[in-house]
Every structure is written in structure tokens, then in C-alpha cells.
Write an enzyme that holds these catalytic residues in place. Structure first.
Site, mmCIF file in Angstrom:
data_model
loop_
_atom_site.group_PDB
_atom_site.id
_atom_site.type_symbol
_atom_site.label_atom_id
_atom_site.label_comp_id
_atom_site.label_asym_id
_atom_site.label_seq_id
_atom_site.Cartn_x
_atom_site.Cartn_y
_atom_site.Cartn_z
ATOM 1 C CB SER A 163 -0.965 -0.003 1.193
ATOM 2 O OG SER A 163 -0.256 -0.003 2.426
ATOM 3 C CG ASP A 164 4.033 1.275 2.673
ATOM 4 O OD1 ASP A 164 3.085 0.472 2.761
ATOM 5 O OD2 ASP A 164 4.899 1.385 3.558
#
Length: 380
Positions: A163-164
Site C-alpha cells: 500500500s505504501d
């Protein structure tokens, strides 16, 4: 995804029982309690402290290489601080970073973390009208698009497998399209973003898993505050660069609104989000995820994508809580260390990326306050 005239509304928020008109009227009174001069002052204090920590002569010394993502997130926040204050010293500091790094992204061609620093190169190139500042990044992305994705582990089936990455890379690709006029980069970002959405979005929880390992883990699901904060803030930075008529824009706006709505309902009574979003143990709040949520929600309210009356109280509480956790030296505490899942935090924990997220939040909150008072942020 409930949309009303393009503006997100939700149920279950703390202000949901008020009418929008009444909430909007009271929002101006709430904003009046936040002073632009105080916001700029704490932003300067945090930025100056972090710049001092990054100098080679500082002790114990910088913890990360100049172009690594933790510092690159700070550079993004410092750029926002430059626009918020008009202080040329911050612009000069960022130019020195670019010159020192010879305007190169990180060495890992496909790794989104190594694209983060290019966001600042591209912002500087726009200010300076200097294409050479993004030329190495453009060359790297051309090579990336021409080669097939190859990742070594099963939980890494796509380029944006965690997700980062949705903060680190897509805004840089969108900025690259905007500066070059070449839609291939934004088309590439659209494809990679949708792959990540299909892999990581949990429709039932209305949150993003950090990566495939957490989606497939046995037991109760764990959703990481900073991991979801990266997505919300990354969407804000991506949408800032998208043309109004871009076909993919509605998709991003819908995801942004859905995630902001869910996150708002999970904010703690102290204004902070817990490192584990579904935590019910009474753990202390964490500031880096909170800053990213604050930035995204404030951005959404300013652009009219989030209902002002419903979301402004969440922004205000988050900013007040963040401000209270910056000490007199400018050090932001309660920042979870680098990782991939929730972990305990203390007042002594800090991180350069946390400061960057704090500065991004401050710039958006400042914009809200000045819009309410009728004053203007310095333009550059």
C-alpha cells in the site's frame, strides 16, 4: 459508494446528526480557533529541526541515505512548507538535495520507494522551468515501462504490491505527464494503481491491506494506519495533478471518498488514529498515520470532494493532536518506526517521514484556515 453532487457524505461520523448547513456554519467558528501564524510557526520549527538532523555533521547523524524514501517524504513536506511560508531557504535546501543526488531516483528501477524523491525533482523543475531536473527519472521510467515486472516473492505479484507504493510512485508519474505532456506515464500509473486496488482493497472492511500477506493471514484482519494513510495522502497528491477530464479521475475520487469516510469513523477521541486501525485495546495514538489522514482529509475538504461540515471536525481534532506532540525543539513524537504492520509507539519515537507527513498536513490545514479568514497563502 454514496455520492451527492460529487461530494462525499457518510454515516457514522461524529457530526452526522447535524445538518450540513449548520455544520458548515459552525466550521468557520472552529477554524477561527486555529491561527495561521501558529500553524506556520510549528511547521517552521519542525522543518528546521529536521533539516538540522539531516546535515552530515549532525550527531548521531542521518539515519537514511539522502535519496531514500524516508527523507524523500520529508522533502515533499518541505516543499509544502516552502509554498506555505514563501521562505526561499527551503527551496534552496531542496535544490541542494537535487544537485547532490544529481537528480537521480533510487537504484531500484521498479521499486516505488525509489521513485519518491522524484516528486520533489519534478516540483522543482516546475518552479525552475528546468527539464534536466527530471530527465534521469524520465529515463528510468521509460526503461521500467519497456521491461516486464519481475519480483522474487509470492506476495509481490505486481509492481505496486504494497500500500505504501501508492504514495511513493503514482504522484511522480502524474507530475511527469503534466510536465512533459506525455500521457504514457499517467496511463502506466493508472494500470499499476488498479492492479494494486484489486490486490489490496478489502470491500468489506473498506480499507487497504498492507500487502498480500496480511490479506491471506489467518485470524482477525489487521489494517495498518500508516499503510492506509499512505493511500489517502497519495491519492490527494495524485488527484492534484490529474486533468479534470481524465477518465480515471472518477475512479480515484470514489476510492478517496470511500477510504476517507471509513478512516474518519475510526479516529480516536484524542484526535489520533491507532497504529492498528481496528485496535480496541486502548493503545496510544500514532502520529505518522494521523498526519497522512489529516493531510488527505484537509485536502479533500479544500477541493470540495469531502463534505466540509462532516469532515472538518476530524481534520481539526487531528491537527490539534499533532501540534501537541511537537516539542519546543520541533521534534514530533509518537511516530511508529519503519515497518509493515502496526507496532507500539512512545513519546520518544520519531522519524523523518513522520515530520514530512506532518508538514504536508500543516500546509493543507493552513489553507483551510486562511480560506476561512479570507487571507491568502504566499504564492511562489
Amino acid at each position: 459508494m454514496p455520492l451527492l453532487a460529487g461530494v462525499w457524505l457518510t454515516v457514522g461520523l461524529s457530526t452526522a446528526t447535524s445538518t450540513t448547513a449548520a455544520a458548515t456554519a459552525s466550521s468557520a467558528e472552529r477554524l477561527a480557533g486555529l491561527q495561521a501564524v501558529a500553524i506556520r510557526a510549528v511547521m517552521r520549527r519542525a522543518a528546521d529541526r529536521q533539516l538540522g538532523d539531516l546535515r552530515p555533521e549532525s550527531r548521531p547523524g542521518p539515519q537514511h541515505r539522502p535519496g531514500e524514501w524516508p527523507n524523500a517524504v520529508f522533502y515533499a513536506g518541505l516543499m509544502a512548507t516552502y509554498h506555505a511560508t514563501g521562505d526561499e531557504g527551503y527551496r534552496r535546501a531542496l535544490l541542494e538535495v537535487g544537485k547532490r543526488l544529481r537528480w537521480r531516483p533510487g537504484r531500484r528501477l521498479r521499486h516505488a520507494d525509489d521513485h519518491t524523491v522524484a516528486q520533489t525533482y519534478l516540483d522543482l523543475a516546475r518552479l525552475e522551468a528546468e527539464p534536466r531536473m527530471y530527465a534521469p527519472f524520465r529515463t528510468a521510467i521509460d526503461r521500467m515501462m519497456a521491461a516486464p515486472a519481475r519480483w522474487p516473492k509470492r506476495h509481490q505479484p505486481i509492481d505496486y504490491w504494497w500500500s505504501d507504493a501508492l504514495f511513493m510512485s503514482p504522484p511522480a508519474l502524474a507530475k511527469l505527464t503534466r510536465l512533459t505532456g506525455d500521457d504514457r506515464y499517467l496511463d502506466f500509473a493508472d494500470r499499476l494503481w488498479r492492479e494494486a486496488y484489486e490486490l489490496l482493497w478489502d470491500a468489506e472492511a473498506r480499507l487497504f491491506h498492507r500487502d498480500l500477506r496480511y490479506r491471506e493471514a489467518a485470524g482477525a484482519p489487521v489494517f495498518w494506519s500508516r499503510g492506509n494513510g499512505w493511500v489517502l495522502a497519495g491519492l490527494a497528491r495524485l488527484l492534484d495533478e490529474l486533468p479534470a477530464d481524465r477518465p480515471s479521475r472518477r475512479f480515484y475520487e470514489d476510492v478517496f471518498g470511500e477510504l476517507a469516510s471509513r478512516a474518519a469513523a475510526l479516529q480516536g477521541p484524542d484526535g489520533l488514529w491507532r497504529a492498528s486501525l481496528l485496535d480496541e485495546t486502548g493503545a496510544p495514538g500514532e502520529t505518522s498515520g494521523t498526519a497522512l489522514f489529516c493531510h488527505g482529509m484537509a485536502w479533500g475538504v479544500r477541493r470540495g470532494l469531502l463534505d466540509r461540515g462532516l469532515f472538518l471536525p476530524h481534520v481539526e481534532r487531528a491537527w490539534i493532536a499533532l501540534d501537541e506532540r511537537v516539542d519546543d525543539s520541533g521534534r514530533l513524537g509518537w511516530v511508529q518506526g519503519i515497518g509493515s504492520e502496526p507496532a507500539p509507539v512512545t513519546a520518544d519515537d520519531t522519524g523523518v517521514y513522520g515530520t514530512g507527513a506532518f508538514l504536508l498536513a500543516g500546509a493543507e490545514v493552513l489553507g483551510l484556515v486562511e480560506a476561512a479568514s479570507g487571507s491568502a497563502v504566499p504564492s511562489n
